[in-house]
Write a protein that holds these residues in place. Sequence first.
Motif, short mmCIF file in Angstrom:
data_model
loop_
_atom_site.label_atom_id
_atom_site.label_comp_id
_atom_site.label_asym_id
_atom_site.label_seq_id
_atom_site.Cartn_x
_atom_site.Cartn_y
_atom_site.Cartn_z
N TYR A 5 0.83 -1.19 0.00
CA TYR A 5 0.00 0.00 0.00
C TYR A 5 0.87 1.24 0.00
O TYR A 5 1.90 1.28 0.66
N ARG A 8 -1.29 7.86 -2.63
CA ARG A 8 -1.29 8.34 -4.00
C ARG A 8 -0.49 9.65 -4.05
O ARG A 8 -0.68 10.52 -3.21
N ILE A 81 -8.70 3.49 -0.04
CA ILE A 81 -8.64 3.20 -1.47
C ILE A 81 -9.87 3.77 -2.17
O ILE A 81 -9.76 4.43 -3.21
N ARG A 87 -3.32 3.65 -2.72
CA ARG A 87 -3.44 2.67 -3.81
C ARG A 87 -2.82 1.35 -3.36
O ARG A 87 -1.92 1.33 -2.51
N LYS A 88 -3.32 0.29 -3.93
CA LYS A 88 -2.82 -1.04 -3.64
C LYS A 88 -1.97 -1.50 -4.81
O LYS A 88 -2.38 -1.39 -5.96
N ASN A 89 -0.77 -1.97 -4.49
CA ASN A 89 0.16 -2.44 -5.52
C ASN A 89 0.50 -3.90 -5.27
O ASN A 89 1.11 -4.21 -4.26
#
Length: 91
Positions: A5, A8, A81, A87-89
């Motif tokens: 995580y 952004r 989110i 953002r989730k990566n």
Amino acid sequence: MTEHYACRPEIAYRAIDGHVFLITPDGRQHELHGDVENTVWRLCESGDSSFEEIVTTITEQFDVSRANAVVDLTKFLDELISAGIVRKNPQ
């Protein structure tokens, strides 16, 4: 695959007196308050914290069981989110 995580990069924010004030590019304002929320933010701010790393940090720093931390953290990260803050990566 482990999920990581990150905040952004287009989010404007300022930390003041234990609160984090955020503004998304569309002008929505958010406030994070409390030690746990601020800790999660700080870990996401580092740019690459895994879910497991965040859970471990929360359970080590606060009086919460792992099971409760997982449930609460999942909900909180989903909210961040959805709001366009984090953002989730996949890694």
